[in-house]
Design an enzyme around this catalytic site. Structure first.
Site, mmCIF file in Angstrom:
data_model
loop_
_atom_site.group_PDB
_atom_site.id
_atom_site.type_symbol
_atom_site.label_atom_id
_atom_site.label_comp_id
_atom_site.label_asym_id
_atom_site.label_seq_id
_atom_site.Cartn_x
_atom_site.Cartn_y
_atom_site.Cartn_z
ATOM 1 N N HIS A 1 29.654 -19.777 32.554
ATOM 2 C CA HIS A 1 29.153 -18.433 32.845
ATOM 3 C C HIS A 1 30.123 -17.659 33.724
ATOM 4 O O HIS A 1 31.077 -18.201 34.264
ATOM 5 C CB HIS A 1 27.760 -18.488 33.476
ATOM 6 C CG HIS A 1 27.639 -19.233 34.771
ATOM 7 N ND1 HIS A 1 28.253 -18.816 35.953
ATOM 8 C CD2 HIS A 1 26.960 -20.354 35.090
ATOM 9 C CE1 HIS A 1 27.942 -19.648 36.933
ATOM 10 N NE2 HIS A 1 27.168 -20.607 36.430
ATOM 11 N N CYS B 1 27.430 -25.919 36.870
ATOM 12 C CA CYS B 1 27.995 -25.159 35.754
ATOM 13 C C CYS B 1 29.502 -24.984 35.911
ATOM 14 O O CYS B 1 30.084 -25.391 36.912
ATOM 15 C CB CYS B 1 27.327 -23.786 35.677
ATOM 16 S SG CYS B 1 25.553 -23.879 35.305
#
Length: 173
Positions: free
Chosen positions: A128, A148
């Site tokens: 992301h 992430c």
């Protein structure tokens, strides 16, 4: 033409010219017309992610990882980024981190390991952008995610356009 009329005309023309010079509204959704991306390789130790088409590196990115970057993600909340072979399994255009692309963690082995220890393996692992939260934390906190892989907002726009569902993701220590 009177002084007042001339001044009003000049100010009006300047305002008109300034309006013409404004950048056009841009979208975070881009088009990609390059070679198909056939694999993503993430090297956690080097903090680099490479997008491949066959054996050719198409693009490389500097990345941020989970706030506990060493080691394989095993349990929910451990702050680690997974290691192993996964694939792209979803796209989130409404991400709090600008845009995001889901990684298929946990796989069956990850689930079995966590179950054997009476724990939850966690999930929701994405590539992301930074979004407002990451832009606030970076660069003071190099690795700031909950597990992430983060890139800049501009880079995730490019990546989001380049990837397809089921693209393999190989994450190395």
């Amino acid at each position: 033409m009177s002084k007042t009329t001339r001044r009003t005309f000049t100010i009006s023309m300047l305002a008109l010219l300034a309006a013409c010079g404004r950048p056009q509204q841009t979208t975070k959704f881009q088009r990609y017309s390059g070679p198909p991306i056939t694999q993503i390789q993430v090297n956690k130790g080097q903090r680099r992610m490479h997008l491949f088409s066959g054996s050719t590196v198409v693009r490389s990115y500097d990345i941020s990882l989970g706030n506990q970057p060493v080691g394989h993600k095993q349990f929910e909340g451990d702050g680690k980024t997974p290691e192993g072979i996964y694939h792209i399994d979803r796209f989130n255009p409404r991400s709090a981190f600008h845009l995001s692309v889901g990684i298929s963690y946990p796989n069956p082995n990850d689930r079995a390991f966590a179950e054997a220890h009476g724990r939850n393996p966690g999930g929701d692992i994405f590539i992301h952008g930074r979004g407002p939260q990451g832009n606030h934390l970076f660069p003071q906190a190099r690795d700031w995610t909950a597990g992430c892989i983060a890139v800049t907002d501009e880079e995730i726009q490019e990546i989001y356009a380049m990837l397809q569902p089921r693209t393999p993701v190989v994450i190395y220590p």
